[in-house]
Design a protein around this motif. Structure first.
Motif, PDB file in Angstrom:
ATOM      1  N   GLN A   1       0.813  -1.206  -0.039  1.00  0.00           N
ATOM      2  CA  GLN A   1       0.087  -0.121  -0.213  1.00  0.00           C
ATOM      3  C   GLN A   1       0.881   1.268  -0.025  1.00  0.00           C
ATOM      4  O   GLN A   1       1.504   1.346   0.880  1.00  0.00           O
ATOM      5  CB  GLN A   1      -0.773  -0.090   1.247  1.00  0.00           C
ATOM      6  CG  GLN A   1      -1.825  -1.326   1.155  1.00  0.00           C
ATOM      7  CD  GLN A   1      -3.012  -1.072   1.946  1.00  0.00           C
ATOM      8  OE1 GLN A   1      -3.794  -1.942   2.055  1.00  0.00           O
ATOM      9  NE2 GLN A   1      -3.166  -0.250   3.086  1.00  0.00           N
ATOM     10  N   HIS A   2       0.715   2.055  -1.087  1.00  0.00           N
ATOM     11  CA  HIS A   2       1.650   3.140  -1.200  1.00  0.00           C
ATOM     12  C   HIS A   2       0.825   4.365  -1.301  1.00  0.00           C
ATOM     13  O   HIS A   2      -0.044   4.617  -2.059  1.00  0.00           O
ATOM     14  CB  HIS A   2       2.298   2.917  -2.754  1.00  0.00           C
ATOM     15  CG  HIS A   2       3.653   3.711  -2.876  1.00  0.00           C
ATOM     16  ND1 HIS A   2       4.388   3.550  -3.787  1.00  0.00           N
ATOM     17  CD2 HIS A   2       3.980   4.567  -2.069  1.00  0.00           C
ATOM     18  CE1 HIS A   2       5.245   4.390  -3.837  1.00  0.00           C
ATOM     19  NE2 HIS A   2       5.382   4.854  -2.724  1.00  0.00           N
ATOM     20  N   TYR A   3       1.120   5.121  -0.120  1.00  0.00           N
ATOM     21  CA  TYR A   3       0.194   6.499   0.092  1.00  0.00           C
ATOM     22  C   TYR A   3       0.956   7.665  -0.389  1.00  0.00           C
ATOM     23  O   TYR A   3       2.086   8.085   0.054  1.00  0.00           O
ATOM     24  CB  TYR A   3       0.005   6.372   1.610  1.00  0.00           C
ATOM     25  CG  TYR A   3      -0.838   5.456   2.266  1.00  0.00           C
ATOM     26  CD1 TYR A   3      -2.060   5.613   2.196  1.00  0.00           C
ATOM     27  CD2 TYR A   3      -0.111   4.579   2.668  1.00  0.00           C
ATOM     28  CE1 TYR A   3      -2.794   4.344   2.810  1.00  0.00           C
ATOM     29  CE2 TYR A   3      -0.737   3.252   3.208  1.00  0.00           C
ATOM     30  CZ  TYR A   3      -2.343   3.379   3.456  1.00  0.00           C
ATOM     31  OH  TYR A   3      -3.054   2.319   3.817  1.00  0.00           O
ATOM     32  N   ARG A   4       0.481   8.257  -1.582  1.00  0.00           N
ATOM     33  CA  ARG A   4       1.044   9.359  -2.178  1.00  0.00           C
ATOM     34  C   ARG A   4       0.010  10.474  -2.608  1.00  0.00           C
ATOM     35  O   ARG A   4      -1.234  10.213  -2.805  1.00  0.00           O
ATOM     36  CB  ARG A   4       1.733   8.865  -3.520  1.00  0.00           C
ATOM     37  CG  ARG A   4       3.084   8.141  -3.281  1.00  0.00           C
ATOM     38  CD  ARG A   4       3.765   7.526  -4.350  1.00  0.00           C
ATOM     39  NE  ARG A   4       4.001   8.908  -5.262  1.00  0.00           N
ATOM     40  CZ  ARG A   4       5.024   9.316  -5.273  1.00  0.00           C
ATOM     41  NH1 ARG A   4       6.317   8.995  -4.618  1.00  0.00           N
ATOM     42  NH2 ARG A   4       5.792  10.206  -6.097  1.00  0.00           N
ATOM     43  N   ALA A   5       0.642  11.697  -2.815  1.00  0.00           N
ATOM     44  CA  ALA A   5      -0.150  12.743  -3.678  1.00  0.00           C
ATOM     45  C   ALA A   5      -0.360  12.517  -5.012  1.00  0.00           C
ATOM     46  O   ALA A   5      -1.398  12.890  -5.633  1.00  0.00           O
ATOM     47  CB  ALA A   5       0.439  14.092  -3.387  1.00  0.00           C
ATOM     48  N   ASP A   6       0.771  11.836  -5.647  1.00  0.00           N
ATOM     49  CA  ASP A   6       0.736  11.625  -7.057  1.00  0.00           C
ATOM     50  C   ASP A   6       1.488  10.326  -7.232  1.00  0.00           C
ATOM     51  O   ASP A   6       2.162   9.955  -6.470  1.00  0.00           O
ATOM     52  CB  ASP A   6       1.287  12.739  -7.697  1.00  0.00           C
ATOM     53  CG  ASP A   6       0.809  12.930  -9.115  1.00  0.00           C
ATOM     54  OD1 ASP A   6      -0.156  12.036  -9.823  1.00  0.00           O
ATOM     55  OD2 ASP A   6       1.201  14.103  -9.886  1.00  0.00           O
ATOM     56  N   CYS A   7       1.555   9.883  -8.800  1.00  0.00           N
ATOM     57  CA  CYS A   7       2.303   8.758  -8.966  1.00  0.00           C
ATOM     58  C   CYS A   7       3.636   9.151  -9.068  1.00  0.00           C
ATOM     59  O   CYS A   7       3.996  10.395  -9.397  1.00  0.00           O
ATOM     60  CB  CYS A   7       1.768   8.134 -10.433  1.00  0.00           C
ATOM     61  SG  CYS A   7      -0.155   7.682 -10.242  1.00  0.00           S
TER      62      CYS A   7
END
Length: 571
Positions: free
Chosen positions: A497-503
């Motif tokens: 699970q990767h929590y980011r604002a953008d790719c």
């Protein structure tokens, strides 16, 4: 006429005496100012002479009240560090804790013995004659390139074909270095070194990734085999030289961390050099550390470049609890280490940043070769999340490992997990969950991209430290016993699970698709109550809540904001 001359003489005499009297008056007038005039405030000094005379009593009173003698003050009231000075043994222990690669304890214990005349040409280098670079690195200059050495490690893994070996981690400003070098092994009780040729320079990078140029510091793992008479003996230190008889300018303590009972713990997590000087990610970091502790991380190893003071406070707290270890880090060679400028450099010079990251990853691996069953390299916005009936990482691997053996009975070097994005704006479109504090980013963000990134792209792994040789951020680059084999864990069992604002930048074209096709995924909520309890407890302990409020869930009564934009840990 004669009468007039007499009058003129009298007037002239009067004038002369008048000037003399005025001069004497002015000279004596300075004595009207007290001796303590220099202690009087500047505004009093600016007064005219007659004014100062009138204020003589006030000035004397001022001088008395500003006395700094021990009659007025007790020295014990001054808050200074009054501990006694360190002796040499204490200094040695302190330096060793700050620079683990420096064999200062061995040198301090044996310096008189080592300084005796040796039958061989090589001399043990005094620690005061070593060439340090940016605190934690040691330098070797050769006729064809400069080496910046970071650490040395004892490798006796069964899968290694080299036998007992010391592996040296560092950077060389050459690609495919051709210069012949030697390792000088120093063993306890021996005043002469055993000298062997360097066996190999293992490149920890792929040419196609860029920066494949002479003059740029490149990451390498250097191998030197231990001579047969000393198999079973750990060298105290090792030096690298170009010529056998050179007095080395480097000397690295050989690290061999092994539990006394040979009982390994389960999981270690390694985090690359933190570069968050201006981003206060302290609250996000608390939630992340607590999440990993719940999942079963025995210890998290943080390498620290430059961070916000609040992040330092969080890391210090967990370090005191024994849950994390913080290792200070610098960039070698001519690369910048000034706060701010270093951040700008790493932001703009992406390939340099990636090559530098390889050093802490592999240092973390080799310091923990014999301490853990698995080692994971994670960023602070990533979680390997068990799914289905598995709650802990240990339960996840108890299921995944036997399944992997069906495909490869010899086993795998690592176990990888597919990446899936939990983007900020996907959740913002659905609103906030009222029973969860807004500042708990991962618990609040339960909408993710429907599709995973492609297999073997942007994955993270549990690595088997008994079998991998060098590590990259996403997968092992080289392994013991041949080509690296990584087992893809089924997405029904776990996901990254990767929590980011953008790719990430390389996925910009796919990012719109990930945004437009999202699903709700509340897998993390099976840890919700425990994660909230632990996070709030730590926030309260560290004083993150405003006194007038409390750990409220709605955001209005809490001193912590809940709607901040995510700061990416991958730039």
């Amino acid at each position: 006429m004669a009468h007039s001359k007499v009058i003129l003489k009298i007037l002239f005499s009067l004038c002369v005496w008048s000037f003399v009297i005025i001069g004497l008056f002015k000279m004596h007038g300075t004595n009207l100012v007290p001796q303590d005039y220099r202690q009087v405030p500047q505004e009093y000094q600016q007064l005219p002479l007659n004014g100062r005379s009138l204020l003589q009593k006030d000035m004397l009173r001022y001088a008395e009240t500003t006395s700094t003698t021990t009659d007025h003050f007790d020295p014990s009231e001054i808050l200074v560090d009054n501990r006694t000075a360190m002796d040499d043994d204490q200094l040695v222990r302190d330096v060793e804790s700050r620079i683990p690669s420096l064999p200062i304890a061995y040198w301090s214990k044996n310096k008189n013995f080592l300084q005796q005349k040796s039958a061989t040409c090589a001399k043990y280098p005094s620690i005061f004659e070593l060439e340090f670079n940016n605190i934690y690195w040691q330098t070797m200059h050769t006729s064809n390139g400069t080496f910046q050495l970071f650490g040395a490690y004892y490798d006796i893994r069964r899968a290694s074909l080299l036998g007992p070996t010391v592996r040296i981690l560092g950077m060389i400003d050459r690609i495919e270095p051709k210069v012949k070098t030697y390792c000088q092994f120093w063993f306890d009780g021996q005043k002469e070194p055993f000298i062997v040729k360097t066996f190999e320079y293992k490149y920890i990078w792929y040419n196609k990734w860029g920066n494949y140029k002479q003059g740029i510091y490149q990451p390498y793992l250097i191998a030197c085999q231990i001579p047969k008479p000393f198999h079973g003996v750990v060298p105290s230190s090792v030096s690298m030289v170009e010529k056998e008889c050179d007095t080395a300018t480097n000397n690295l303590r050989v690290i061999y961390n092994r539990p006394p009972d040979d009982h390994k713990k389960g999981f270690a997590v390694c985090v690359k050099g933190l570069d968050f000087l201006y981003d206060d990610l302290s609250v996000r970091l608390i939630e992340w550390i607590e999440m990993l502790n719940i999942l079963g991380a025995d210890k998290i190893y943080f390498y620290n470049l430059q961070v916000h003071p609040n992040i330092t406070k969080v890391l210090s707290h967990y370090e005191q609890e024994g849950k994390v270890q913080v290792i200070p880090l610098t960039l070698p060679g001519g690369q910048p280490n000034v706060p701010g400028f270093q951040h700008l450099y790493l932001t703009k010079k992406t390939n340099h940043k990636r090559q530098n990251e390889v050093i802490p990853y592999n240092d973390c691996l080799y310091k923990n070769l014999y301490l853990y069953d698995y080692i994971a390299l994670l960023d602070i916005d990533e979680v390997i999340m068990p799914k289905g009936n598995s709650i802990l990482w240990s339960e996840l691997m108890d299921k995944a490992r036997p399944e992997s053996l069906k495909f490869r009975p010899d086993g795998y070097h690592s176990y990888n997990f597919r990446n899936v994005y939990f983007l900020d704006d996907q959740q913002h479109e659905h609103g906030w969950h009222k029973d969860i504090p807004k500042y708990m980013h991962m618990l609040q963000h339960v909408h993710r991209a429907k599709n995973y990134t492609k297999p073997n792209q942007y994955v993270k792994c549990f690595h088997d430290p008994e079998r991998v040789l060098t590590l990259h951020n996403h997968f092992p680059l080289s392994c013991l016993g041949g080509v690296c084999k990584s087992y893809p864990v089924d997405t029904e069992d776990a996901q990254l699970q990767h929590y980011r604002a953008d790719c990430v930048k390389t996925l910009k074209k796919s990012c719109e698709e990930y945004r437009e096709n999202s699903v709700e995924d509340k897998t993390i909520w099976k840890y919700k109550d425990e994660l909230i309890r632990r996070t709030i407890k730590t926030l309260e302990t560290l004083g993150f809540f405003r006194r007038s409020g409390g750990p409220g869930f709605g955001g209005s009564s809490s001193g912590l904001g809940g709607g901040a934009t995510t700061h990416s840990t991958e730039r």
